[in-house]
Motif scaffolding. Structure first.
Motif, short mmCIF file in Angstrom:
data_model
loop_
_atom_site.label_atom_id
_atom_site.label_comp_id
_atom_site.label_asym_id
_atom_site.label_seq_id
_atom_site.Cartn_x
_atom_site.Cartn_y
_atom_site.Cartn_z
N GLU A 122 58.73 29.89 45.17
CA GLU A 122 60.03 29.86 44.50
C GLU A 122 61.11 29.44 45.48
O GLU A 122 62.07 28.76 45.10
N GLU A 132 46.82 34.20 44.47
CA GLU A 132 47.34 35.21 45.40
C GLU A 132 47.43 34.67 46.82
O GLU A 132 48.21 35.17 47.63
N PHE A 140 49.04 29.76 38.60
CA PHE A 140 49.19 31.21 38.47
C PHE A 140 48.69 31.70 37.12
O PHE A 140 48.11 32.78 37.01
N ASP A 167 52.08 40.22 37.79
CA ASP A 167 53.54 40.36 37.72
C ASP A 167 54.01 41.59 38.48
O ASP A 167 55.12 41.60 39.01
N SER A 182 53.20 34.47 48.33
CA SER A 182 52.90 33.22 47.63
C SER A 182 53.98 32.88 46.61
O SER A 182 54.48 31.75 46.57
N TYR A 183 54.33 33.83 45.77
CA TYR A 183 55.32 33.55 44.73
C TYR A 183 56.71 33.35 45.32
O TYR A 183 57.41 32.39 44.97
N TYR A 187 47.89 35.53 38.00
CA TYR A 187 48.75 36.07 39.07
C TYR A 187 49.50 37.30 38.56
O TYR A 187 50.12 37.27 37.50
N LYS A 237 56.21 40.30 41.50
CA LYS A 237 55.67 39.08 42.09
C LYS A 237 56.70 38.40 43.00
O LYS A 237 56.33 37.66 43.92
N ASP A 238 57.98 38.67 42.75
CA ASP A 238 59.03 38.10 43.60
C ASP A 238 58.96 38.64 45.03
O ASP A 238 59.55 38.06 45.93
N MET A 293 52.50 25.13 40.16
CA MET A 293 52.38 26.54 40.52
C MET A 293 52.23 27.40 39.28
O MET A 293 51.38 28.30 39.21
#
Length: 759
Positions: free
Chosen positions: A246, A168, A49, A56, A241-242, A54, A236-237, A45
């Motif tokens: 995670e 994304e 990214f 932030d 996707s992220y 990707y 991004k959290d 990942m």
């Protein structure tokens, strides 16, 4: 000589040797497999990214951002790259019911993609479409084909120039309500800013995506100062996707700290017990070697090598098994491949697994060393004496009249269980461990069924959800509401302390939406306060009667809400009624309409941004439940294998330890069937005790895993009577099968050899 004896010893005790190798292999394999899975996700990942830029941070503003706004963000110290960004749900004209997330980025280095087939991206293309390769494969679409996308009154037609994967959309779902991707009906596509602006006739970008190492607080302050306006900033959290990836990493770590530890613990304990019994059985052989002049050091090295070989062979097989487990989960066509869309699926063995392997082999060797060392104490004459179980003090129950009224078999088994405490304890651990895994596995299925019933059979009473366009007027929104005669909702992005949540205003007059409560029923949303989801209530320590303050994005206003209830929700949200929102003077605009009209019967309209159906959501859950059913079967098979190996190994140990006792019973007239029933009876009693321990322990493990692995869905644990009954039947049946296998050995007892051997 000793080397040849080593092979003869392994042949003599092949059942114990094979069982210990299997246990070590399972323990090491499960540990390595589970940890390889989450480490591989994390590394693949991260690489994906980085390759696709990707973002932030995501600046969101309904009025959109200009080129000048973008330049102001780029001028902030600490911002590496930034781009204006647009992603809308557009229908595919050539495929009825299909839609894609049509995406535009003004800088392909930010929130971009990698091409897997076809031409490289061209930012000046006037007809180019770069389409999800998985969506294309699922729908037989190829490079060179033509597609037409419809968004409101805008029609965008182009040619497929390339097939792609995008960070994304690594997890490509319509929204948070869809659990699994459905790439046969929903995908993503990128087009150039030139094609988008020419087709739309304007340049509207509601987002600026930013690549930066800054902290959110520092970036938010700098962005608001640069733009001179308050904007919503998402990290991004807070993207699907992220956050979901995670979440998979976190779940892998949690699972890796529970199941593999259980397997390894049982493997090590089995090794301790078996090696002790094996060396006890070899006591006479050890004495003979001492009498022949072999030094203690050499004898010690000989028997320790037995444990070392078990450790090395079991670990080698375990590593191969671990790679197999990891590959089964982590490959494009595997379990994780149905969820994530990545260009690389490399497997990575984490560094600490090497440490565990060395430590495990060292520990197993140490177990063998200490077991033999105990037997070498004393002279050769001492060692030549056969092993005799230690004397046992009478149990308290033996002093009662009740004990003497019990049958011979019960009394015999009670004394044997107390005399051989370690073997009894290991049998209980094996049976309880098997029960824990089966109850937890079947309980997961029950919990998911209850979740689907609660949310999608009970709480979701509409056929379609209509998403309204941001720029629609109040009159247009009301017109759609009136036409489709449904309930409606509005969502406002707000901050609760430092946390971004959704404030959802629901008007429910047609019972199209319900709100599950903590106990499995449904809450009536009143006008007297806010209804907060369980996660937020727990995180901020809120209960009914408390108050909390929120602040909408883009506004300096603050509103204090009173908690009137706690509900279950699949998103971090607070629910209120329009009347309560109006009383607090909270501004909102209707953005969703819930109706009984099917999706294909809803006409395209510039006011309607997108339409999703309840069936789409259910279909995504069907994919998930299929995967979960596979995992349940694997876990149950593993649990039964664990139980069979442990109990068979301990059963053989029990048989060898009581060999002389059973020979004595045969001499005094006991038939093989009667002796077998004694062995089976002991295992069944231990099985029942293990079941009693395993049921609550299994439910406890399930509750822990639900909280840690599926906390975002706020599931309520459900374990049916059928699950409990099925778990008992499987566990006790497995124990009975092993007992029957061991009891058949009674026919091979040589009474003369057994009774004269001690002389």
């Amino acid at each position: 000589m000793l080397f040849r004896k080593l092979w003869r010893t392994m042949g003599l005790y092949k059942a114990q040797f094979i069982s210990m190798v299997i246990m070590i292999a399972i323990g090491i394999g499960v540990f390595i497999g589970f940890h390889m899975e989450w480490v591989s996700i994390e590394k693949n990942m991260g690489s994906f990214f980085a390759d696709t830029g990707y973002a932030d941070f995501r600046l969101v503003q309904e009025s959109g951002f200009s080129k000048e706004d973008l330049q102001k963000i780029l001028d902030i110290e600490g911002v590496e790259k930034a781009a204006r960004y647009l992603a809308v749900a557009a229908d595919v004209a050539e495929r009825s019911g299909d839609s894609v997330s049509l995406t535009v980025t003004t800088d392909i280095r930010v929130s971009g993609f990698v091409v897997t087939e076809g031409e490289a991206y061209d930012a000046e293309s006037r007809d180019g479409i770069w389409l999800s390769d998985k969506y294309a494969a699922a729908n037989d679409i190829h490079v060179g084909d033509t597609l037409t996308f419809l968004y409101k009154s805008i029609e965008i037609k182009g040619k497929i120039k390339g097939l792609i994967k995008a960070g994304e959309y690594m997890i490509c779902v319509r929204d948070e309500s869809q659990l699994m991707p459905d790439l046969s009906t929903y995908g993503f596509a990128f087009i150039s800013p030139v094609l988008y602006e020419e087709a739309a006739g304007f340049a509207f970008y509601p987002q600026i995506n930013v690549v930066s190492d800054m902290e959110k607080k520092d970036f938010t302050t700098a962005a608001e100062e640069a733009l001179a306006v308050t904007v919503m900033v998402l990290t991004k959290d807070e993207t699907i996707s992220y956050a979901e990836a995670e979440g998979e990493v976190s779940e892998g770590k949690t699972m890796g700290s529970v199941l593999p530890v259980l397997f390894l613990l049982i493997a090590v304990l089995t090794m301790v017990t078996t090696m002790h019994r094996l060396t006890a059985k070899e006591k006479t052989q050890i004495g003979t070697l001492k009498a022949l002049g072999f030094k203690d050091r050499r004898i010690l090295r000989h028997y320790t090598s037995y444990a070392l070989m078990i450790g090395i062979l079991g670990s080698a097989i375990g590593v191969a098994l671990g790679y197999g487990i990891a590959y089964y989960v982590m490959n494009p066509n595997g379990m994780m491949g149905t969820y994530m869309d990545m260009p690389e699926w490399k497997l990575y063995l984490p560094w600490f697994c090497y440490v565990i392997l060395v430590a495990a082999i060292g520990l197993l060797t140490l177990i063998g060393f200490t077991s033999v060392r105990q037997m070498l104490k004393g002279t050769a004459a001492d060692a030549l004496r056969p092993y005799t179980p230690k004397k046992m003090k009478p149990m308290l129950i033996e002093k009662t009249k009740l004990f003497h009224r019990l049958s011979f078999g019960i009394r015999w088994n009670m004394r044997d269980s107390v005399r051989h405490k370690s073997r009894t304890a290991m049998s209980l651990i094996g049976i309880a461990g098997c029960m824990i895994l089966i109850v937890g596995s079947l309980g997961m299925g029950d919990t998911m069924d209850a979740f689907l019933t609660l949310y999608y059979d009970g709480a979701t009473n509409y056929a379609s959800r209509i998403y309204l366009a941001e720029e629609a007027t109040e009159a247009q929104r009301n017109e759609v509401l009136s036409e489709y005669d449904g309930d409606w909702s509005a969502s406002v992005g707000v901050q609760l302390e430092e946390k971004t949540i959704s404030l959802d205003i629901y008007s429910v007059e047609h019972d199209k939406v319900r709100f599950p409560d903590k106990d499995g029923g449904y809450v009536h949303i009143g006008d007297d306060g806010a209804y907060i989801c369980m996660r937020l209530a727990e995180e901020f320590g809120l209960s009914v009667g408390d108050s909390f303050t929120i602040s909408p994005y883009g506004s300096d206003e603050k509103y204090t809400l009173k908690v009137s209830g706690v509900i279950r929700s699949v998103s971090e949200s607070v629910v209120i009624t329009p009347k309560y929102a109006d009383m607090l003077h909270i501004s909102y605009a209707i953005d969703s309409v819930y109706t009984d009209v099917e999706k294909n019967e809803i006409d395209a309209d510039s006011t309607i941004k997108n339409v999703t159906s309840k069936q789409m959501i259910i279909d995504s859950f069907d994919t998930f439940t299929d995967l979960m059913d596979t995992m349940i079967v694997i876990l149950i098979a593993g649990a039964l294998l664990l139980g069979v190996v442990v109990l068979y190994n301990l059963g053989v140990m029990s048989y060898t330890e009581r060999y002389r006792e059973m020979a004595t019973l045969k001499v005094v007239g006991f038939k093989d069937r009667k002796i077998g029933s004694l062995l089976i009876g002991q295992n069944l009693w231990l099985s029942l005790i293990g079941v009693v321990i395993g049921i609550p322990a299994g439910m406890g493990v399930l509750a822990y895993l639900l909280k840690e692995l599926a906390g975002e869905y706020e599931m309520k644990m459900a374990v049916s009577a059928a699950t409990i009954a099925g778990s008992i039947v499987l566990t006790v049946g497995m124990s009975l099968l092993v007992s029957l296998m061991v009891s058949r050995k009674n026919k091979k007892i040589d009474m003369v050899e057994a009774l004269k051997g001690a002389e």
